[in-house]
Design a protein around this motif. Structure first.
Motif, PDB file in Angstrom:
ATOM      1  N   THR A 249       5.823  85.852  11.632  1.00 17.29           N
ATOM      2  CA  THR A 249       5.333  86.676  12.337  1.00 17.29           C
ATOM      3  C   THR A 249       4.403  86.367  13.646  1.00 17.29           C
ATOM      4  OG1 THR A 249       3.093  86.696  11.062  1.00 17.29           O
ATOM      5  CG2 THR A 249       4.869  88.120  10.292  1.00 17.29           C
TER       6      THR A 249
ATOM      7  N   ASN B 168       3.785  94.668   7.730  1.00 22.93           N
ATOM      8  CA  ASN B 168       4.335  93.496   7.842  1.00 22.93           C
ATOM      9  C   ASN B 168       4.196  92.801   6.508  1.00 22.93           C
ATOM     10  OD1 ASN B 168       1.634  92.767   7.855  1.00 22.93           O
ATOM     11  ND2 ASN B 168       1.805  91.534   9.733  1.00 22.93           N
TER      12      ASN B 168
ATOM     13  N   ALA C 280       7.019  91.371   4.755  1.00 25.11           N
ATOM     14  CA  ALA C 280       7.770  90.238   5.368  1.00 25.11           C
ATOM     15  C   ALA C 280       6.570  88.941   5.556  1.00 25.11           C
ATOM     16  CB  ALA C 280       7.861  90.592   6.933  1.00 25.11           C
ATOM     17  N   VAL C 281       5.314  89.102   5.319  1.00 26.59           N
ATOM     18  CA  VAL C 281       4.675  87.883   5.299  1.00 26.59           C
ATOM     19  C   VAL C 281       4.671  87.247   4.104  1.00 26.59           C
ATOM     20  CG1 VAL C 281       2.067  87.268   5.386  1.00 26.59           C
ATOM     21  CG2 VAL C 281       2.996  88.709   7.083  1.00 26.59           C
TER      22      VAL C 281
ATOM     23  N   GLY D  11       0.735  90.603  14.491  1.00 23.80           N
ATOM     24  CA  GLY D  11       1.319  90.471  13.119  1.00 23.80           C
ATOM     25  C   GLY D  11       2.709  91.147  13.254  1.00 23.80           C
ATOM     26  N   GLY D  12       3.437  91.308  14.174  1.00 28.84           N
ATOM     27  CA  GLY D  12       4.793  91.712  14.371  1.00 28.84           C
ATOM     28  C   GLY D  12       5.654  90.641  13.683  1.00 28.84           C
ATOM     29  N   ILE D  13       6.723  91.130  13.310  1.00 28.89           N
ATOM     30  CA  ILE D  13       7.655  90.256  12.598  1.00 28.89           C
ATOM     31  C   ILE D  13       8.634  89.702  13.907  1.00 28.89           C
ATOM     32  CG2 ILE D  13       9.864  89.925  11.243  1.00 28.89           C
ATOM     33  CD1 ILE D  13       8.889  92.817   9.805  1.00 28.89           C
ATOM     34  N   VAL D  14       8.792  88.334  13.968  1.00 28.85           N
ATOM     35  CA  VAL D  14       9.524  87.575  14.855  1.00 28.85           C
ATOM     36  C   VAL D  14      10.984  87.623  14.679  1.00 28.85           C
ATOM     37  CG1 VAL D  14       9.740  85.562  16.010  1.00 28.85           C
ATOM     38  CG2 VAL D  14       7.430  86.428  15.356  1.00 28.85           C
TER      39      VAL D  14
ATOM     40  N   PRO E  63       2.011  97.057  12.753  1.00 29.77           N
ATOM     41  CA  PRO E  63       3.132  96.692  12.185  1.00 29.77           C
ATOM     42  C   PRO E  63       2.817  96.812  10.775  1.00 29.77           C
ATOM     43  CG  PRO E  63       2.565  94.814  13.192  1.00 29.77           C
ATOM     44  CD  PRO E  63       1.756  95.892  13.636  1.00 29.77           C
TER      45      PRO E  63
ATOM     46  N   ALA F  62       7.901  97.657  13.788  1.00 27.24           N
ATOM     47  CA  ALA F  62       7.318  96.373  13.117  1.00 27.24           C
ATOM     48  C   ALA F  62       7.503  94.927  14.019  1.00 27.24           C
ATOM     49  CB  ALA F  62       7.728  96.271  11.720  1.00 27.24           C
ATOM     50  N   ILE F  63       8.480  94.804  14.972  1.00 32.97           N
ATOM     51  CA  ILE F  63       9.026  93.812  15.374  1.00 32.97           C
ATOM     52  C   ILE F  63       8.327  93.579  16.723  1.00 32.97           C
ATOM     53  CG2 ILE F  63      10.977  93.756  14.011  1.00 32.97           C
ATOM     54  CD1 ILE F  63      12.411  94.317  16.775  1.00 32.97           C
TER      55      ILE F  63
ATOM     56  N   THR G 154      15.267  87.106  11.427  1.00 38.65           N
ATOM     57  CA  THR G 154      14.199  86.606  11.488  1.00 38.65           C
ATOM     58  C   THR G 154      14.442  85.023  11.123  1.00 38.65           C
ATOM     59  OG1 THR G 154      14.203  86.874   8.986  1.00 38.65           O
ATOM     60  CG2 THR G 154      13.252  88.575  10.224  1.00 38.65           C
TER      61      THR G 154
END
Length: 550
Positions: A256, A246, A249-250, A260-263, A244, A281-282, A270
């Motif tokens: 995550t 990320n 986002a990180v 490492g996927g976005i939660v 992903p 990516a999720i 998010t």
């Protein structure tokens, strides 16, 4: 309201266009790091060989078209470099110039990037490529035209890796596939993947499994494998998976999870209520088990994009997760899967049973019918369907799509015989393969049949179980055997029951499993302790060809 979308492919563009259909007042801005939006990345391998002949066919929409039709502002070659959650601003870099862009709602759809492992010598290799977007395919086609390589290596035997291998072979190159896992096509189980591996070899492709690329030598011209072997390569494609994207986002402090996927929650939010995320990516829920999963497929990404637009617009729509349904063409064969495979179920320590059948794509007496090998995995108690796989020349997509729908709808194996399909000899059979595998699975759930898998046979025979083959002598001579203890053709079985011991367990086999099931019922009705070898000789000999006696 201003909605800013980061990522202009699949999920991002689905969100943008759905938002516009729901509202003319919303200001929609799409940021895309690359030069193209809304391109057909799944079609890229077929452009390499020329099967898709026109490059323009890969570009579904241009920024100008999207502006005219949808009044969406699409900024290509524009990278989002920072998210300021407190001020609700995105810092963007457009051709070296930075500026800030305010948002009311932000959608992240950054996708996934090719996984590039830290292989010795990779940084110095000048002939190694990845394929994820239009610039990648432009580079690859240009190199193929200019340098005219003769030997190509594809590292990774997933869906994209096999598509690249096929199209490079069709382009006239000698192709080698290197896969670190024990088999190709990880979503499939071993015996189903073996059918595709055999087809690759028949096409002249060399396949290494259980062999990882360990080092690149001579600027990538020599690849050393973990097995100690060295192979030559003029042109190498890395296709060992994706990760992903990320980083943004990180850096913004968004949560995550798996890999490492976005939660996100069921509204695609998010941990910031004004920031949503969709696509590759999720982290999603594996809908069958409700466990976390990463499922990088175009169909779920497009669905998620549409749904997040609904959520932002006030329409109730929930993220239900995904089951992972995919298909790949390998020359004249197709391989497809949906749901969970045996390996995943074993890792989760879930109780299951599997059945295989071989059936025809349409009525066998009508010209052009092709064999389909179909596998179903299910709960042996309640009949819940866990997954399915199929390999064949025709009709594979139809059957796996049907079984994927059955899983999504919560049907059980008992429902499969009840499904009604259009029937005429050119299109199907009076009893479709999906009906037939439903009957086979239901027999197990209801206790009319009990089977054993190909990988269980050796241990069973070592424990004293006898193998009975009910094929005829000519079949054994022409196709070979797997060292059966007893051979009695099915049509002679009732008259020769006295030749079989009732104090020992029997495993009965035939060519594909249909006649052995009939033999199982005859024997059980006469007081014998018997199991059916699922898939029979056909499956066993595919996985263990070295054990076939000719």
């Amino acid at each position: 309201m201003r909605v800013v979308i980061i990522g202009g492919v699949a999920g991002g563009m689905s969100a943008a266009t759905r938002l516009r259909r729901l509202s003319e007042e919303t200001e929609i801005i799409v940021l895309e790091k690359g030069p193209y939006v809304s391109f057909a990345n799944c079609g890229l391998p077929y452009y390499v060989s020329g099967e898709i002949s026109e490059r323009e066919e890969l570009i579904l929409q241009t920024p100008e078209q999207l502006k005219r039709r949808f009044n969406i502002d699409v900024l290509v070659e524009t990278e989002a470099v920072n998210i300021d959650r407190a001020s609700k601003q995105v810092t963007i870099n457009k051709q070296g110039q930075e500026e800030k862009l305010a948002y009311d709602k932000l959608i992240l759809s950054p996708g996934a990037a090719p996984l590039v492992p830290p292989i010795t010598g990779l940084a110095e290799a000048t002939n190694v490529y990845t394929l994820r977007n239009v610039p990648d395919v432009d580079k690859i086609t240009s190199i193929l035209a200019e340098t005219k390589p003769k030997e190509a290596v594809v590292i990774g035997a997933g869906f994209i890796g096999l598509e690249m291998a096929e199209n490079l072979k069709q382009s006239g190159l000698a192709v080698t596939i290197v896969e670190a896992a024990p088999q190709i096509l990880p979503p499939l189980d071993k015996e189903m993947a073996a059918l595709i591996e055999n087809r690759l070899k028949a096409a002249g492709i060399t396949v290494y499994t259980g062999a990882a690329a360990q080092a690149f030598k001579e600027n990538g011209r020599i690849i050393e494998l973990s097995t100690g072997e060295r192979i030559n390569s003029d042109f190498t494609v890395l296709s060992i998976g994706v990760k992903p994207v990320n980083e943004l986002a990180v850096a913004a402090g968004l949560a995550t999870g798996l890999k490492g996927g976005i939660v996100v929650n069921e509204d695609y939010q998010t941990n910031d209520a004004n920031i949503f995320a969709v696509g590759d990516a999720i982290v999603v829920k594996q809908q069958i088990t409700e466990t976390d999963a990463m499922i990088s497929l175009a169909s779920p990404a497009n669905r998620q994009g549409r749904q997040v637009a609904d959520v932002i617009s006030g329409v109730t729509r929930k993220n239900k997760g995904s089951i992972g349904t995919a298909i790949v063409r390998v020359f004249d064969l197709a391989a497809a899967s949906t749901g969970l495979n045996e390996r995943q179920l074993q890792e989760m320590k879930m109780s299951y049973k599997a059945v295989h059948i071989t059936a025809k794509s349409h009525a066998g007496y009508f010209p052009g019918s092709e064999a389909i090998t179909l596998k179903l995995i299910f709960d042996p108690v309640n009949g819940k369907i866990f997954g399915a796989q199929a390999v064949g020349k025709d009709g594979v997509d139809k059957r796996i799509d049907t079984l994927a729908t059955a899983i999504k709808a919560g049907l059980t194996v008992a429902d499969l015989p009840e499904l009604e399909f259009t029937y005429a000899p050119p299109f199907g059979s009076a009893k479709d393969p999906v009906n037939m595998i439903g009957y086979a699975a239901l027999n197990i759930v209801e206790g009319l049949s009990d089977n054993i898998q190909f990988y269980e046979l050796k241990n069973a025979r070592e424990a004293g179980v006898l193998l009975l083959d009910v094929r005829n002598a000519e079949e054994l001579k022409n196709n070979g055997s797997i060292g059966e203890d007893i051979n009695i053709p099915l049509d002679e079985l009732r008259e020769r029951l006295a030749e079989l011991p009732k104090d020992k367990e029997l495993i009965v086999s035939c060519q594909s499993g249909q006649r052995s099931y009939l033999a199982e019922r005859i024997l059980k009705n006469n007081g014998f302790n018997v199991k059916n070898l699922d898939g029979a000789f056909q499956i066993y000999s595919t996985v263990y060809p070295e054990e076939v006696n000719k």
